[in-house]
Scaffold this motif. Sequence first.
Motif, PDB file in Angstrom:
ATOM      1  N   ASN A  87      25.002  28.518  48.147  1.00 61.32           N
ATOM      2  CA  ASN A  87      24.460  27.150  48.156  1.00 61.32           C
ATOM      3  C   ASN A  87      24.385  26.560  46.751  1.00 61.32           C
ATOM      4  OD1 ASN A  87      24.081  27.249  50.984  1.00 61.32           O
ATOM      5  ND2 ASN A  87      22.107  28.282  50.710  1.00 61.32           N
ATOM      6  N   GLY A  88      25.443  26.813  45.976  1.00 65.69           N
ATOM      7  CA  GLY A  88      25.524  26.250  44.645  1.00 65.69           C
ATOM      8  C   GLY A  88      24.732  26.979  43.577  1.00 65.69           C
ATOM      9  N   GLN A  89      24.127  28.118  43.923  1.00 67.30           N
ATOM     10  CA  GLN A  89      23.329  28.871  42.967  1.00 67.30           C
ATOM     11  C   GLN A  89      23.899  30.278  42.786  1.00 67.30           C
ATOM     12  OE1 GLN A  89      20.647  27.483  41.302  1.00 67.30           O
ATOM     13  NE2 GLN A  89      21.261  25.586  42.353  1.00 67.30           N
ATOM     14  N   ARG A  90      23.797  30.799  41.574  1.00 66.44           N
ATOM     15  CA  ARG A  90      24.225  32.179  41.298  1.00 66.44           C
ATOM     16  C   ARG A  90      23.174  33.146  41.819  1.00 66.44           C
ATOM     17  NH1 ARG A  90      23.075  35.766  37.287  1.00 66.44           N
ATOM     18  NH2 ARG A  90      21.835  34.222  36.149  1.00 66.44           N
ATOM     19  N   VAL A  91      23.604  34.104  42.621  1.00 67.72           N
ATOM     20  CA  VAL A  91      22.680  35.044  43.264  1.00 67.72           C
ATOM     21  C   VAL A  91      23.178  36.469  43.035  1.00 67.72           C
ATOM     22  CG1 VAL A  91      21.737  35.847  45.463  1.00 67.72           C
ATOM     23  CG2 VAL A  91      21.968  33.391  45.019  1.00 67.72           C
ATOM     24  N   ILE A  92      22.285  37.356  42.600  1.00 66.08           N
ATOM     25  CA  ILE A  92      22.585  38.783  42.509  1.00 66.08           C
ATOM     26  C   ILE A  92      22.103  39.440  43.792  1.00 66.08           C
ATOM     27  CG2 ILE A  92      22.107  40.925  41.265  1.00 66.08           C
ATOM     28  CD1 ILE A  92      21.620  39.210  38.761  1.00 66.08           C
ATOM     29  N   ASP A  93      23.014  40.084  44.508  1.00 70.49           N
ATOM     30  CA  ASP A  93      22.681  40.687  45.800  1.00 70.49           C
ATOM     31  C   ASP A  93      23.566  41.917  46.004  1.00 70.49           C
ATOM     32  OD1 ASP A  93      22.253  41.407  48.428  1.00 70.49           O
ATOM     33  OD2 ASP A  93      22.348  39.361  49.229  1.00 70.49           O
ATOM     34  N   GLY A  94      22.951  43.084  45.878  1.00 68.78           N
ATOM     35  CA  GLY A  94      23.689  44.334  46.030  1.00 68.78           C
ATOM     36  C   GLY A  94      23.485  45.013  47.363  1.00 68.78           C
ATOM     37  N   LEU A  95      22.978  44.290  48.351  1.00 70.61           N
ATOM     38  CA  LEU A  95      22.790  44.886  49.673  1.00 70.61           C
ATOM     39  C   LEU A  95      24.136  45.247  50.289  1.00 70.61           C
ATOM     40  CD1 LEU A  95      20.011  42.534  51.099  1.00 70.61           C
ATOM     41  CD2 LEU A  95      19.769  44.985  50.588  1.00 70.61           C
ATOM     42  N   PRO A  96      24.213  46.373  50.997  1.00 70.01           N
ATOM     43  CA  PRO A  96      25.491  46.801  51.580  1.00 70.01           C
ATOM     44  C   PRO A  96      26.153  45.745  52.448  1.00 70.01           C
ATOM     45  CG  PRO A  96      23.963  48.629  51.613  1.00 70.01           C
ATOM     46  CD  PRO A  96      23.177  47.443  51.128  1.00 70.01           C
ATOM     47  N   ASP A  97      25.402  45.075  53.308  1.00 71.47           N
ATOM     48  CA  ASP A  97      26.020  44.062  54.173  1.00 71.47           C
ATOM     49  C   ASP A  97      26.593  42.912  53.353  1.00 71.47           C
ATOM     50  OD1 ASP A  97      25.472  45.499  56.441  1.00 71.47           O
ATOM     51  OD2 ASP A  97      23.724  44.300  57.040  1.00 71.47           O
ATOM     52  N   THR A  98      25.888  42.523  52.299  1.00 74.08           N
ATOM     53  CA  THR A  98      26.382  41.442  51.451  1.00 74.08           C
ATOM     54  C   THR A  98      27.658  41.854  50.739  1.00 74.08           C
ATOM     55  OG1 THR A  98      24.110  40.688  51.092  1.00 74.08           O
ATOM     56  CG2 THR A  98      25.789  39.890  49.560  1.00 74.08           C
ATOM     57  N   ILE A  99      27.700  43.088  50.259  1.00 73.63           N
ATOM     58  CA  ILE A  99      28.896  43.580  49.577  1.00 73.63           C
ATOM     59  C   ILE A  99      30.088  43.589  50.524  1.00 73.63           C
ATOM     60  CG2 ILE A  99      29.947  45.693  48.658  1.00 73.63           C
ATOM     61  CD1 ILE A  99      27.261  46.190  47.213  1.00 73.63           C
ATOM     62  N   ARG A 100      29.886  44.064  51.724  1.00 72.96           N
ATOM     63  CA  ARG A 100      31.000  44.097  52.688  1.00 72.96           C
ATOM     64  C   ARG A 100      31.515  42.695  52.995  1.00 72.96           C
ATOM     65  NH1 ARG A 100      28.179  48.888  54.594  1.00 72.96           N
ATOM     66  NH2 ARG A 100      26.624  47.623  55.679  1.00 72.96           N
ATOM     67  N   ALA A 101      30.604  41.766  53.213  1.00 73.41           N
ATOM     68  CA  ALA A 101      31.020  40.391  53.517  1.00 73.41           C
ATOM     69  C   ALA A 101      31.705  39.749  52.317  1.00 73.41           C
ATOM     70  CB  ALA A 101      29.804  39.569  53.940  1.00 73.41           C
ATOM     71  N   SER A 102      31.197  40.023  51.122  1.00 76.04           N
ATOM     72  CA  SER A 102      31.781  39.458  49.912  1.00 76.04           C
ATOM     73  C   SER A 102      33.207  39.930  49.710  1.00 76.04           C
ATOM     74  CB  SER A 102      30.925  39.844  48.693  1.00 76.04           C
ATOM     75  OG  SER A 102      31.514  39.406  47.486  1.00 76.04           O
ATOM     76  N   VAL A 103      33.440  41.202  49.948  1.00 75.66           N
ATOM     77  CA  VAL A 103      34.783  41.750  49.747  1.00 75.66           C
ATOM     78  C   VAL A 103      35.764  41.210  50.781  1.00 75.66           C
ATOM     79  CG1 VAL A 103      36.146  43.882  49.767  1.00 75.66           C
ATOM     80  CG2 VAL A 103      33.988  43.775  48.506  1.00 75.66           C
ATOM     81  N   GLU A 104      35.317  41.051  52.007  1.00 70.77           N
ATOM     82  CA  GLU A 104      36.206  40.457  53.018  1.00 70.77           C
ATOM     83  C   GLU A 104      36.630  39.056  52.589  1.00 70.77           C
ATOM     84  OE1 GLU A 104      37.627  41.792  55.502  1.00 70.77           O
ATOM     85  OE2 GLU A 104      36.516  43.673  55.681  1.00 70.77           O
ATOM     86  N   ALA A 105      35.680  38.281  52.064  1.00 71.94           N
ATOM     87  CA  ALA A 105      36.008  36.934  51.603  1.00 71.94           C
ATOM     88  C   ALA A 105      36.938  36.981  50.391  1.00 71.94           C
ATOM     89  CB  ALA A 105      34.732  36.176  51.265  1.00 71.94           C
ATOM     90  N   SER A 106      36.710  37.938  49.492  1.00 69.65           N
ATOM     91  CA  SER A 106      37.560  38.063  48.310  1.00 69.65           C
ATOM     92  C   SER A 106      38.996  38.405  48.696  1.00 69.65           C
ATOM     93  CB  SER A 106      37.007  39.142  47.367  1.00 69.65           C
ATOM     94  OG  SER A 106      35.802  38.719  46.757  1.00 69.65           O
ATOM     95  N   LEU A 107      39.160  39.306  49.638  1.00 67.51           N
ATOM     96  CA  LEU A 107      40.508  39.680  50.070  1.00 67.51           C
ATOM     97  C   LEU A 107      41.282  38.477  50.594  1.00 67.51           C
ATOM     98  CD1 LEU A 107      39.665  43.050  51.849  1.00 67.51           C
ATOM     99  CD2 LEU A 107      41.072  42.799  49.791  1.00 67.51           C
ATOM    100  N   LYS A 108      40.596  37.626  51.323  1.00 67.84           N
ATOM    101  CA  LYS A 108      41.256  36.424  51.847  1.00 67.84           C
ATOM    102  C   LYS A 108      41.642  35.483  50.716  1.00 67.84           C
ATOM    103  CE  LYS A 108      39.003  36.544  56.381  1.00 67.84           C
ATOM    104  NZ  LYS A 108      38.032  35.867  57.288  1.00 67.84           N
TER     105      LYS A 108
END
Length: 328
Positions: A87-108
Amino acid sequence: MKTRRIGPFEVSAIGLGCMNLSHAYGTPPPRDVAAAVLNGALDGGITLFDTAALYGFGANEELLGSLLAQHRERIVLTSKCGMQGVNGQRVIDGLPDTIRASVEASLKRLRTDVIDVLYLHRLDFKVPIEDSVGAMADLVRAGKVRALGLSEVSAATLRRAHAVHPIAALQTEYLLWTRNPEIAVLDACRELGIAFVAFSPLARGFLGGELRDVSKLEPKDIRRAMPRFSAEHYAANLKLLDAFQDEAARLHCAPATLALAWLLQKGDDIIPIPGTSRPEHLWALIAAPQLQLDGATLQRLDALINRHTVSGARYNAATQAEIDTEEF
């Protein structure tokens, strides 16, 4: 181009940090200029390209995906999770679910099936490092990531992470004016056989020699919040830059080439990843592995720019509170 190793990969001795093509230092360059930078790096023998989910809140990964997908087999592509735009803000989030979702988006965005080295961008102090790295290790087993890295962490955190899954690379700031890795984490990398990837090796443009007037930095340039670039401290640091440029002139090289050569000679396990938004600056980066400095030159540089002679802290207090690295 000389080569060095990151885990299973042989990479160019100099990589390209791609952040400033989309993020952090004011208005990013136009797409055609960014393309010229990336293509020029490829033509110059650079094979290591570094990005992150955070940079441009996904825009940098999209840029690399669109311009480098056709060269995918020629390059080692690295990205980072654990810090992103929400939402336009920098967020640090190392939760496993967040990491998995982030990587899926990065791959795309990267238009690839696998990320060669995936870094945890920042340690989330609310999440055990074992949980974050455990989720990243699951992505390796799933074939979506080939090797793991950490960014801006301490030796103690690195050891804990390495016990969960082998860490191939540690990325943090290291250069003449930032010597913090020499406290402990560089030695830990060498003990564990982990490559050291040095970001901002040109002091965020300072050692390039062209940034003389910090008042001209754009309002959203992140250097405006960094003490070393404040008017108070920068005037003192410019005196160091003058002497550094004299040293480069004596050696008939660009200041950027000299800064990178110093770092490369600190160890063959160190891989600097300078960035640029100007294709005409690439030659100075690519020349660095060929420049050999004698002992007397190294001693002069060490004495000229170091933690005792530089004015101002690396980060402001709020940012430093987010960082896990050792501090003097």
